[in-house]
Design an enzyme around this catalytic site. Structure first.
Site, mmCIF file in Angstrom:
data_model
loop_
_atom_site.group_PDB
_atom_site.id
_atom_site.type_symbol
_atom_site.label_atom_id
_atom_site.label_comp_id
_atom_site.label_asym_id
_atom_site.label_seq_id
_atom_site.Cartn_x
_atom_site.Cartn_y
_atom_site.Cartn_z
ATOM 1 N NE ARG A 67 -3.909 1.976 2.403
ATOM 2 C CZ ARG A 67 -4.243 2.691 3.479
ATOM 3 N NH1 ARG A 67 -3.612 2.505 4.622
ATOM 4 N NH2 ARG A 67 -5.203 3.583 3.395
ATOM 5 C CG ASN A 99 -1.243 8.722 3.643
ATOM 6 O OD1 ASN A 99 -1.768 7.792 3.041
ATOM 7 N ND2 ASN A 99 -0.558 9.675 3.029
HETATM 8 C C1 HEM Z 1 -9.106 1.715 -5.785
HETATM 9 C C2 HEM Z 1 -8.995 2.597 -4.830
HETATM 10 C C3 HEM Z 1 -8.581 2.229 -3.441
HETATM 11 C C4 HEM Z 1 -9.207 2.580 -2.303
HETATM 12 C C5 HEM Z 1 -10.447 3.444 -2.189
HETATM 13 C C6 HEM Z 1 -8.488 1.983 -1.210
HETATM 14 C C7 HEM Z 1 -8.821 2.140 0.119
HETATM 15 C C8 HEM Z 1 -8.235 1.466 1.165
HETATM 16 C C9 HEM Z 1 -8.624 1.576 2.538
HETATM 17 C C10 HEM Z 1 -9.723 2.484 3.064
HETATM 18 C C11 HEM Z 1 -7.856 0.726 3.255
HETATM 19 C C12 HEM Z 1 -7.917 0.491 4.762
HETATM 20 C C13 HEM Z 1 -7.084 1.534 5.479
HETATM 21 C C14 HEM Z 1 -7.295 1.531 6.975
HETATM 22 O O1 HEM Z 1 -8.356 1.148 7.450
HETATM 23 O O2 HEM Z 1 -6.364 1.945 7.713
HETATM 24 C C15 HEM Z 1 -6.967 0.084 2.342
HETATM 25 C C16 HEM Z 1 -6.028 -0.858 2.684
HETATM 26 C C17 HEM Z 1 -5.153 -1.420 1.795
HETATM 27 N N1 HEM Z 1 -4.992 -1.076 0.467
HETATM 28 FE FE1 HEM Z 1 -6.221 0.058 -0.614
HETATM 29 N N2 HEM Z 1 -7.437 1.274 -1.701
HETATM 30 C C18 HEM Z 1 -7.444 1.399 -3.064
HETATM 31 C C19 HEM Z 1 -6.508 0.886 -3.935
HETATM 32 C C20 HEM Z 1 -5.398 0.177 -3.546
HETATM 33 C C21 HEM Z 1 -4.282 -0.139 -4.401
HETATM 34 C C22 HEM Z 1 -4.133 0.334 -5.841
HETATM 35 C C23 HEM Z 1 -3.405 -0.873 -3.656
HETATM 36 C C24 HEM Z 1 -2.082 -1.451 -4.042
HETATM 37 C C25 HEM Z 1 -1.759 -1.788 -5.267
HETATM 38 C C26 HEM Z 1 -4.003 -1.027 -2.345
HETATM 39 C C27 HEM Z 1 -3.468 -1.773 -1.326
HETATM 40 C C28 HEM Z 1 -4.002 -1.846 -0.052
HETATM 41 C C29 HEM Z 1 -3.534 -2.771 0.949
HETATM 42 C C30 HEM Z 1 -2.497 -3.863 0.727
HETATM 43 C C31 HEM Z 1 -4.236 -2.483 2.121
HETATM 44 C C32 HEM Z 1 -4.031 -3.136 3.503
HETATM 45 C C33 HEM Z 1 -2.895 -2.373 4.188
HETATM 46 C C34 HEM Z 1 -2.528 -2.867 5.573
HETATM 47 O O3 HEM Z 1 -3.087 -3.827 6.079
HETATM 48 O O4 HEM Z 1 -1.655 -2.199 6.177
HETATM 49 N N3 HEM Z 1 -5.180 -0.344 -2.306
HETATM 50 N N4 HEM Z 1 -7.192 0.560 1.063
#
Ligand code: HEM
Ligand SMILES: *[C@@H]1O[C@H](CO)[C@@H](O)[C@H](O)[C@H]1NC(C)=O
Ligand SMILES: *[C@@H]1O[C@H](CO)[C@@H](O)[C@H](O)[C@H]1NC(C)=O
Ligand SMILES: *[C@@H]1O[C@H](CO)[C@@H](O)[C@H](O)[C@H]1NC(C)=O
Ligand SMILES: *[C@@H]1O[C@H](CO)[C@@H](O)[C@H](O)[C@H]1NC(C)=O
Length: 332
Positions: A67, A99
Site C-alpha cells: 500500500r 494516511n
Molecule cells: C481503488 C482505490 C482504493 C481505495 C479506495 C483503497 C482504500 C483502502 C482503505 C480504506 C484501506 C484500509 C485503510 C485503513 O483502514 O487503515 C486500504 C487498505 C489497503 N490497500 Fe487500498 N485502496 C485502493 C486501492 C489500492 C491499491 C491500488 C493498492 C495497491 C496496489 C491497495 C493496497 C491496499 C492494501 C495492501 C491495504 C491493507 C494495508 C494494511 O493492512 O496495512 N489499495 N485501502
C-alpha cells in the site's frame, strides 16, 4: 512504395525516431530493471531479505508495504514523497486523512534503506526501495513476481493536499475511474490493482457507513447478509472505528484471486471494492469476473498494472536526489 523512398531509412524517419526517443525520455520511460546492475547488483535480494525478516514479527507487513508504494505513486508521482517527515517547510503526507494512523511500514523502509546503504552507499533511491518492497511483498505472500523497472530518484517536496485526494473507500466507481485516469491508469489497472485488497486490514471506520444506515436507514444492499452480520458484530454502532478487519475474509494474508470471488459473493469489504462489480452497468464488471475465474490472468494483469503504477511521473536523470535518509531531504 513511393518512387522517392528507398529501402534505406530516410533522414525524416531518423529524425522522427530521434524525437520519439526524446519524448519517451521526457515521460520517464527510461526506468529499467537493470538500472543498478553495475552499481548495486544485489539490491533486490537485500530488499527482499529485510521484508522477509520484518514479516517474522508482523504478519500484516506485506500488505502495508504494498500500500505504501500506491500511496507514494498517486501523489506527485513515485518519488518517495510519502516518506518525508513534517518540517517547517514540508507539510508531511503522513498526517493526511487517508494516511494518518493508517499507512504503516515506515520503520521497515528505514531498515531496508540502512541495509541497502551498507551495500551500496548513496546509490539507491527511496522511491525504488518502495517499488522493490512492494514486489517482494506480493511475491512472498504467494503472488506473482515481476521485474521492477528502476532508476527513480527522490523528490524534495510533499503534497498534503494531494494525499488528501487519494482514492477513498466512499468514492463512487466514476470517481475512482477519474482518479485513476488522472494518473494515466485504465479501468483494467483499477480492477487489477484493487486486487491488492486480497491481503491486509481495514478499520471499521472505512466501511461502517455500509452496515447500519447506508440509505434510508438500511445497510448497503450489495452486502452479503451473513457477511453483514459478521461485520456488524466486529463493528458495533458507537464502537471504536479503529477495530481492524481482514480485507479478504477468505484468505486474509495470502495474495490470490479470492478478492474477486468474494466480490461475486457480495463480500467486498469496502464500498469501493464492491462497486467494481455491483454498480449497475459497471464497465469494470467483466474484468472482475475474468480475474475471479482465472488467478493466472489476475497475476499477469496485476504485474503489468504495478509496472504501470510504478511509472507515474518518476524523477529521473539529474532531477531530484538520492536521499541518504528516506525521511528527510538531504541537508535538511
Ligand atoms: C481503488 C482505490 C482504493 C481505495 C479506495 C483503497 C482504500 C483502502 C482503505 C480504506 C484501506 C484500509 C485503510 C485503513 O483502514 O487503515 C486500504 C487498505 C489497503 N490497500 Fe487500498 N485502496 C485502493 C486501492 C489500492 C491499491 C491500488 C493498492 C495497491 C496496489 C491497495 C493496497 C491496499 C492494501 C495492501 C491495504 C491493507 C494495508 C494494511 O493492512 O496495512 N489499495 N485501502
Ligand atoms: C545478496 O543479498 C542477500 C540478502 O542480504 C545475501 O544473502 C546474499 O549473500 C547477497 N549476495 C551477494 C552476492 O552479495
Ligand atoms: C493524526 O492522528 C493523531 C492521532 O494519532 C492526531 O492527534 C492528529 O490530530 C491527526 N492529524 C491530523 C492532521 O488529522
Ligand atoms: C439515516 O441517515 C439519514 C440521513 O443521513 C438520517 O436522516 C436518518 O435519521 C438516519 N436514520 C437512522 C435510523 O439512523
Ligand atoms: C453470501 O455468502 C455465502 C457464503 O460465501 C454464499 O454462499 C452466498 O451465495 C452469498 N450470497 C450472495 C447473495 O452473494
Amino acid at each position: 512504395m513511393t518512387p522517392s523512398s528507398s529501402s534505406s531509412t530516410s533522414p525524416l524517419a531518423v529524425l522522427a525516431i530521434f524525437m520519439m526517443a526524446l519524448l519517451l525520455r521526457e515521460s520517464g520511460a527510461q526506468l529499467s530493471p537493470t538500472f543498478y546492475s553495475s552499481t548495486c547488483p544485489n539490491v533486490s535480494a537485500i530488499v527482499r531479505s529485510v521484508v522477509l525478516q520484518a514479516h517474522g514479527s508482523d504478519a500484516r507487513i506485506y500488505a502495508s508495504l504494498t500500500r505504501l508504494h500506491f500511496h507514494d505513486c498517486f501523489v506527485i508521482g513515485c518519488d518517495a514523497s510519502i516518506l518525508l517527515d513534517e518540517t517547517s517547510t514540508i507539510m508531511s503526507e503522513k498526517t493526511a486523512i487517508p494516511n494518518n494512523n493508517s499507512v504503516r511500514g515506515y520503520d521497515v523502509v528505514d531498515n531496508i534503506k540502512t541495509a541497502v546503504e551498507m551495500a551500496c552507499p548513496g546509490v539507491v533511491s527511496c522511491a525504488d526501495i518502495l517499488a522493490l518492497a512492494a514486489e517482494a511483498s506480493v511475491n512472498l505472500a504467494g503472488g506473482p513476481s515481476w521485474s521492477v523497472p528502476l532508476g527513480r530518484r527522490d523528490g524534495t517536496t510533499a503534497s498534503r493536499s494531494g494525499a488528501n485526494n487519494l482514492p477513498a473507500p466512499f468514492d463512487t466507481l466514476a470517481n475512482l475511474q477519474s482518479k485513476f485516469t488522472a494518473v494515466g491508469l485504465s479501468d483494467t489497472d483499477l480492477v487489477a490493482l484493487s486486487g491488492a485488497h486480497t491481503f491486509g486490514r481495514a478499520k471499521c471506520s472505512t466501511f461502517s457507513n455500509r452496515l447500519y444506515n447506508f440509505s434510508n436507514g438500511n445497510p448497503d444492499p450489495s452486502l452479503n447478509s451473513s457477511y453483514l452480520a459478521t461485520l456488524r458484530s466486529s463493528c458495533p454502532q458507537g464502537g471504536s472505528g479503529d477495530t481492524l478487519n481482514n480485507l479478504d475474509p477468505a484468505t486474509p494474508d495470502t495474495f490470490d484471486n479470492k478478492y474477486f470471488t468474494n466480490l461475486q459473493s457480495h463480500r467486498g469489504l469496502l464500498q469501493s471494492d464492491q462497486e467494481l462489480l455491483s454498480t449497475s452497468g459497471a464497465s469494470t464488471a467483466p474484468t472482475v469476473n475474468s480475474f475471479a475465474g482465472s488467478q493466472s490472468s489476475f497475476f499477469t494483469s496485476f504485474s503489468a498494472s504495478m509496472v504501470n503504477m510504478g511509472n507515474i511521473k518518476p524523477l529521473t536523470g539529474s532531477s531530484g536526489q538520492i536521499r541518504s535518509n528516506c525521511r528527510k531531504v538531504n541537508g535538511s
